[in-house]
Design a protein around this motif. Structure first.
Motif, PDB file in Angstrom:
ATOM      1  N   PHE A   1      15.467  -4.601  -3.703  1.00 34.77           N
ATOM      2  CA  PHE A   1      15.987  -5.816  -4.318  1.00 34.77           C
ATOM      3  C   PHE A   1      15.375  -7.054  -3.670  1.00 34.77           C
ATOM      4  CE2 PHE A   1      19.117  -9.302  -4.189  1.00 34.77           C
ATOM      5  CZ  PHE A   1      19.259  -9.556  -5.557  1.00 34.77           C
ATOM      6  N   LEU A   2      15.246  -7.030  -2.351  1.00 35.00           N
ATOM      7  CA  LEU A   2      14.711  -8.187  -1.640  1.00 35.00           C
ATOM      8  C   LEU A   2      13.244  -8.435  -1.992  1.00 35.00           C
ATOM      9  CD1 LEU A   2      16.321  -7.641   1.876  1.00 35.00           C
ATOM     10  CD2 LEU A   2      16.997  -9.283   0.133  1.00 35.00           C
ATOM     11  N   LYS A   3      12.533  -7.355  -2.355  1.00 38.05           N
ATOM     12  CA  LYS A   3      11.139  -7.512  -2.745  1.00 38.05           C
ATOM     13  C   LYS A   3      11.014  -8.124  -4.145  1.00 38.05           C
ATOM     14  CE  LYS A   3       9.696  -3.495  -0.041  1.00 38.05           C
ATOM     15  NZ  LYS A   3       9.279  -2.075  -0.140  1.00 38.05           N
TER      16      LYS A   3
ATOM     17  N   LYS B   1      17.084 -16.216   5.129  1.00 40.78           N
ATOM     18  CA  LYS B   1      16.376 -16.958   4.077  1.00 40.78           C
ATOM     19  C   LYS B   1      15.916 -16.017   2.963  1.00 40.78           C
ATOM     20  CE  LYS B   1      14.589 -20.619   7.126  1.00 40.78           C
ATOM     21  NZ  LYS B   1      13.350 -21.169   7.751  1.00 40.78           N
ATOM     22  N   VAL B   2      15.459 -14.814   3.358  1.00 41.36           N
ATOM     23  CA  VAL B   2      15.005 -13.834   2.367  1.00 41.36           C
ATOM     24  C   VAL B   2      16.150 -13.466   1.435  1.00 41.36           C
ATOM     25  CG1 VAL B   2      14.206 -11.453   2.051  1.00 41.36           C
ATOM     26  CG2 VAL B   2      13.142 -12.901   3.787  1.00 41.36           C
ATOM     27  N   TRP B   3      17.320 -13.207   2.009  1.00 39.04           N
ATOM     28  CA  TRP B   3      18.475 -12.861   1.181  1.00 39.04           C
ATOM     29  C   TRP B   3      18.863 -14.030   0.271  1.00 39.04           C
ATOM     30  CZ3 TRP B   3      21.021  -9.160  -0.972  1.00 39.04           C
ATOM     31  CH2 TRP B   3      22.269  -9.436  -1.547  1.00 39.04           C
ATOM     32  N   GLN B   4      18.924 -15.214   0.824  1.00 38.71           N
ATOM     33  CA  GLN B   4      19.312 -16.379   0.021  1.00 38.71           C
ATOM     34  C   GLN B   4      18.345 -16.611  -1.129  1.00 38.71           C
ATOM     35  OE1 GLN B   4      19.478 -19.191   3.235  1.00 38.71           O
ATOM     36  NE2 GLN B   4      21.691 -18.917   3.565  1.00 38.71           N
ATOM     37  N   GLY B   5      17.044 -16.364  -0.875  1.00 43.27           N
ATOM     38  CA  GLY B   5      16.053 -16.514  -1.934  1.00 43.27           C
ATOM     39  C   GLY B   5      16.232 -15.471  -3.021  1.00 43.27           C
TER      40      GLY B   5
END
Length: 387
Positions: free
Chosen positions: A384-386, A283-287
């Motif tokens: 990037f995820l942050k 979910k984190v990546w998709q967001g």
């Protein structure tokens, strides 16, 4: 080969047969060892006169030259050199073992077999040789040298000498994660010897395979539970390592190997995505992608393999561009194509560039260059995820 006990040598290795050592002009080489360390190896070989030798980790081949010179007049001696790379970066890409022909006017090819592009776990069974002398000088990130040794031990004769280089490399400020050879040196049960050199931490050690080395090999397996500084997602060879170890070690020892591997894999997943929950990480990546799905990865090394592996774990198709300035030498990584970077075009819309290379100096230069072209640059996938 002589059967002299290593701790009762009648000679001081680094002072033994120096005339033979000096038959080669080492000033032309790109050796990573100091002269006294090379002399230490030369003396051990000249004393023991091993039949079959193996070198794991070649780079430009400075140590290879030393080994070949040491056995040049020893009847029936033969050296196998293995490096998992095909080319080595040293201020430019060069062929593995390129120093050998530079140093020798008459290279003793009849005494040497060079194998590149393969981990030793892929070739030891195929070669089917027994070795009297080994030099292990590879990744330096735990547990690579330990896995190298565990794969090699079934092919070492009793009394064989094993040399480890860079056992103090981790004490350098910029190499604190390079403690692999120290871990192996400390966990193996064997007679040990280093060169005699005052006022310096010893950075090379030789040990001898004896009955207790095999009897207490559990100590080496136990060391796998120390935190890995080599990412377990770099799985190009882990399956070959697993298959070879299964053939020669007990079920209990393989349980330790699997537990250590799986736990380190989990810890690195948390490090990158922030959670051990696969669903949450997906979910984190998709967001993050929804915020900006125009993404380029820069760097086709160990970290990139690590990222590709975790995408597979998360069941996310990896459909992103990978750039690397050395794409001419490496056309793909884990089955994904590598493209030459565009260092010229200024972009009109925002593109995210995620840098994956390990060298921080180079990474910072890349960052500045692409930021000047309009890219949103991140120094890691975690950044990037942050957002």
């Amino acid at each position: 080969m002589l059967k002299t006990h290593l701790t009762n040598l009648p000679i001081i290795p680094e002072q033994f047969e120096l005339n033979h050592f000096q038959e080669v002009d080492y000033s032309k080489l790109h050796a990573k060892m100091k002269s006294i360390q090379e002399k230490f190896i030369n003396g051990l070989i000249r004393h023991y006169k091993p039949k079959n030798l193996i070198e794991i980790g070649v780079a430009r081949g400075g140590t290879t030259v030393n080994l070949l010179n040491a056995i040049s007049d020893i009847h029936d001696s033969f050296l196998v050199s293995i490096d998992k790379l095909n080319r080595y970066y040293d201020n430019g890409w060069v062929s593995i073992g390129s120093d050998v022909e530079t140093a020798f006017q008459n290279v003793p090819f009849d005494k040497w077999k060079l194998i590149t592009g393969s981990d030793p776990s892929n070739v030891l069974d195929v070669l089917s040789l027994r070795y009297d002398f080994a030099v292990i000088d590879t990744e330096h990130r735990h547990p690579v040298e330990t896995l190298n040794f565990l794969c090699l031990l079934p092919f070492l004769n009793d009394g064989a000498i094993v040399v480890l280089h860079d056992v103090a490399l981790h004490l350098r400020v910029n190499r604190v994660d390079c403690y692999a050879t120290r871990v192996l040196m400390s966990s193996v049960v064997a007679p040990k010897l280093t060169h005699r050199y005052e006022n310096e931490i010893q950075n090379i050690v030789a040990f001898q395979v004896v009955t207790d080395t095999r009897k207490y090999i559990d100590n080496v397996f136990d060391s796998l539970f120390l935190r890995w500084s080599w990412q377990p997602a770099d799985v190009d060879d882990i399956e070959a390592v697993r298959n070879l170890l299964k053939k020669y070690y007990s079920n209990d020892q393989m349980v330790k190997f699997e537990q250590a591997y799986e736990q380190n894999f989990l810890l690195d997943q948390i490090k990158v995505f922030g959670s051990e929950d696969i669903c949450e990480n997906k979910k984190v990546w998709q967001g993050a992608v929804k915020r900006n799905n125009n993404i380029i990865f820069y760097g086709a090394g160990r970290n990139m393999k690590f990222i590709i592996k975790y995408f597979a774990v998360l069941d996310i198709p990896f459909e992103y561009t990978i750039w690397d300035a050395n794409s001419i030498y490496f056309r793909d990584i884990s089955g994904h194509p590598i493209s030459e970077p565009d260092f010229e075009t200024r972009i009109d819309k925002s593109v995210s560039l995620i840098i994956t290379i390990l060298n921080k100096d180079i990474a910072n230069k890349v960052k500045l260059q692409f930021e000047s072209l309009g890219y949103r640059v991140f120094m890691s996938l975690a950044d990037f995820l942050k957002g």
